[in-house]
Design a protein around this motif. Structure first.
Motif, PDB file in Angstrom:
ATOM      1  N   MET A   1     -36.899 -20.862   7.674  1.00 38.40           N
ATOM      2  CA  MET A   1     -36.465 -22.029   6.612  1.00 38.40           C
ATOM      3  C   MET A   1     -36.034 -21.667   5.381  1.00 38.40           C
ATOM      4  SD  MET A   1     -40.720 -22.458   5.795  1.00 38.40           S
ATOM      5  CE  MET A   1     -40.546 -23.815   4.593  1.00 38.40           C
ATOM      6  N   THR A   2     -35.518 -22.698   4.658  1.00 37.30           N
ATOM      7  CA  THR A   2     -34.961 -22.423   3.294  1.00 37.30           C
ATOM      8  C   THR A   2     -35.940 -23.139   2.393  1.00 37.30           C
ATOM      9  OG1 THR A   2     -32.609 -22.042   4.316  1.00 37.30           O
ATOM     10  CG2 THR A   2     -33.016 -22.598   1.800  1.00 37.30           C
ATOM     11  N   LEU A   3     -36.104 -22.288   1.386  1.00 34.04           N
ATOM     12  CA  LEU A   3     -36.961 -23.121   0.211  1.00 34.04           C
ATOM     13  C   LEU A   3     -36.543 -22.757  -1.223  1.00 34.04           C
ATOM     14  CD1 LEU A   3     -40.574 -22.128  -0.124  1.00 34.04           C
ATOM     15  CD2 LEU A   3     -39.034 -20.599   0.967  1.00 34.04           C
ATOM     16  N   MET A   4     -37.058 -23.366  -2.246  1.00 37.25           N
ATOM     17  CA  MET A   4     -36.904 -22.887  -3.596  1.00 37.25           C
ATOM     18  C   MET A   4     -37.776 -22.000  -4.015  1.00 37.25           C
ATOM     19  SD  MET A   4     -34.629 -22.991  -6.267  1.00 37.25           S
ATOM     20  CE  MET A   4     -33.876 -24.262  -5.660  1.00 37.25           C
ATOM     21  N   THR A   5     -37.359 -20.970  -4.755  1.00 36.25           N
ATOM     22  CA  THR A   5     -38.089 -19.875  -5.327  1.00 36.25           C
ATOM     23  C   THR A   5     -37.792 -19.702  -6.777  1.00 36.25           C
ATOM     24  OG1 THR A   5     -36.730 -17.909  -5.060  1.00 36.25           O
ATOM     25  CG2 THR A   5     -38.024 -18.677  -3.088  1.00 36.25           C
ATOM     26  N   SER A   6     -38.577 -18.803  -7.174  1.00 33.33           N
ATOM     27  CA  SER A   6     -38.281 -18.517  -8.886  1.00 33.33           C
ATOM     28  C   SER A   6     -36.990 -17.893  -8.978  1.00 33.33           C
ATOM     29  CB  SER A   6     -39.336 -17.514  -9.331  1.00 33.33           C
ATOM     30  OG  SER A   6     -39.371 -16.291  -8.608  1.00 33.33           O
TER      31      SER A   6
ATOM     32  N   ASP B   1     -45.750 -21.628 -19.433  1.00 33.69           N
ATOM     33  CA  ASP B   1     -46.468 -22.423 -19.953  1.00 33.69           C
ATOM     34  C   ASP B   1     -47.200 -21.809 -21.114  1.00 33.69           C
ATOM     35  OD1 ASP B   1     -48.702 -24.148 -20.797  1.00 33.69           O
ATOM     36  OD2 ASP B   1     -49.450 -24.304 -18.561  1.00 33.69           O
ATOM     37  N   ALA B   2     -47.033 -22.543 -22.268  1.00 35.44           N
ATOM     38  CA  ALA B   2     -47.165 -22.031 -23.565  1.00 35.44           C
ATOM     39  C   ALA B   2     -48.746 -21.799 -23.510  1.00 35.44           C
ATOM     40  CB  ALA B   2     -46.781 -22.981 -24.666  1.00 35.44           C
ATOM     41  N   PHE B   3     -49.422 -22.644 -22.859  1.00 33.38           N
ATOM     42  CA  PHE B   3     -50.986 -22.772 -22.986  1.00 33.38           C
ATOM     43  C   PHE B   3     -51.525 -21.528 -22.397  1.00 33.38           C
ATOM     44  CE2 PHE B   3     -55.372 -23.602 -21.650  1.00 33.38           C
ATOM     45  CZ  PHE B   3     -56.032 -24.071 -22.627  1.00 33.38           C
ATOM     46  N   THR B   4     -51.080 -21.120 -21.094  1.00 35.02           N
ATOM     47  CA  THR B   4     -51.631 -20.306 -20.232  1.00 35.02           C
ATOM     48  C   THR B   4     -51.203 -19.016 -20.507  1.00 35.02           C
ATOM     49  OG1 THR B   4     -50.031 -20.677 -18.429  1.00 35.02           O
ATOM     50  CG2 THR B   4     -52.349 -21.983 -18.400  1.00 35.02           C
ATOM     51  N   GLY B   5     -49.741 -19.126 -21.048  1.00 29.99           N
ATOM     52  CA  GLY B   5     -48.950 -17.726 -20.983  1.00 29.99           C
ATOM     53  C   GLY B   5     -48.683 -17.158 -19.721  1.00 29.99           C
ATOM     54  N   ARG B   6     -48.293 -17.929 -18.837  1.00 32.76           N
ATOM     55  CA  ARG B   6     -48.122 -17.584 -17.359  1.00 32.76           C
ATOM     56  C   ARG B   6     -46.987 -18.445 -16.865  1.00 32.76           C
ATOM     57  NH1 ARG B   6     -54.402 -17.628 -14.856  1.00 32.76           N
ATOM     58  NH2 ARG B   6     -54.954 -16.003 -15.748  1.00 32.76           N
ATOM     59  N   PRO B   7     -46.292 -17.881 -15.928  1.00 33.69           N
ATOM     60  CA  PRO B   7     -45.175 -18.838 -15.048  1.00 33.69           C
ATOM     61  C   PRO B   7     -45.972 -20.039 -14.774  1.00 33.69           C
ATOM     62  CG  PRO B   7     -45.024 -16.647 -14.474  1.00 33.69           C
ATOM     63  CD  PRO B   7     -46.424 -16.543 -15.222  1.00 33.69           C
TER      64      PRO B   7
END
Length: 307
Positions: A158-163, A287-293
């Motif tokens: 299958m094909t999907l969007m990734t980072s 995400d500025a709040f979490t500091g995570r992607p």
């Protein structure tokens, strides 16, 4: 840059905005001055631009960013419905609730590893999961109601969007009774998330900074991203600011126009589209709040991905 509101997603009743996360203190019920203007808690409310810069500085050129660029992180559904979608509302409901019947023996993985391949030729090897394990991820409920019947499975793609953009990955193709095309489920798990180089913020008012509800999509051109931002009944809706650097795109969400008064116990998710100066490309969306992607997520449902 400031993002304009798109449309409201269904509310999640019974959850107060004041409990978006344990680390957030809601802006609803804060005091206003004589003119009616909102008074923010400046002691615990960092300026969004300053926090966004801290997050960007922590990630840009870091070991975490390097690990992120080398890994496999889905940014779309790891389950794809049969071509043309489900036949009726009952089947859609069965899929949404995770109600399945198994009427076949499912195969184990034919080999240990599977390869994730991106359009430009880069690839990474991930461990394959068996069809039985993939089926368990689909079959999450056993309550009465409509059910989908699985009649077999085989390993495919299958094909999907990734980072890192669109990728072709191994997938289990489940044969559903009454359907000519299969239900696809990713047959490899995401890479381990890197250890984040900056901690989440402490207690802040949501009219200063709030966590995002998740990523909906990145435009084909990469020049805009659509996210879910949350808000309550005592404000004028959410807003999202963006800071772009060479290595990251940092999104700062907050509620606008908080008012004094009684808040009902509900939280709304709203789609906001943020336009960028240039395509996201290989930059990390943070995400500025979490500091995570920012994880892919169909709020209020939880996506079956690394999020």
């Amino acid at each position: 840059m400031h993002a304009n509101t798109a449309r409201t997603v269904r509310p999640l009743l019974g959850v107060a905005l004041c409990a978006v996360t344990a680390m957030v203190t809601a802006g609803c019920g804060e005091k206003a001055d004589d003119s009616g203007a909102q008074i923010r808690n400046t002691q615990s409310a960092p300026q969004p631009g300053h926090r966004a810069r801290q997050v960007a500085d922590a990630w840009d050129g870091s070991k975490a960013a390097q690990q992120w660029h080398q890994g496999y992180y889905p940014m779309g559904e790891v389950v794809q419905s049969p071509k043309g979608g489900f036949h009726n509302e009952a089947d859609s409901r069965a899929y949404g609730t995770g109600n399945f019947d198994l009427r076949a023996s499912l195969p184990s993985a034919p080999h240990k590893d599977g390869r994730v391949t991106w359009e430009r030729g880069a690839s990474v090897t991930r461990q394959l999961i068996g069809a039985q394990e993939a089926f368990k991820a689909l079959d999450r409920d056993s309550s009465p109601g409509p059910r989908l019947t699985v009649r077999g499975a085989k390993l495919g793609e299958m094909t999907l969007m990734t980072s890192r953009g669109p990728a072709t990955i191994p997938a289990w193709l489940f044969t559903l009774e009454g359907y000519d095309t299969p239900l696809k489920r990713a047959a490899v798990e995401p890479s381990k998330l890197p250890e984040q180089p900056i901690k989440p913020v402490g207690q802040v008012a949501t009219d200063a900074l709030a966590p995002l509800g998740g990523l909906i999509k990145i435009a084909g051109s990469g020049r805009s991203v659509t996210v879910i931002a949350t808000h309550g009944s005592c404000d004028n809706g959410p807003a999202v600011d963006v800071l772009e650097t060479s290595g990251s795109v940092v999104l700062s969400a907050y509620t606008a126009g908080s008012k004094d008064g009684d808040c009902t116990s509900e939280m709304h998710g709203q789609e906001l589209t943020v336009k960028l100066h240039r395509p996201v490309g290989s930059r990390v969306l943070l995400d500025a709040f979490t500091g995570r992607p920012v994880p892919y997520n169909r709020w209020p449902k939880t996506s079956q991905s690394w999020s």
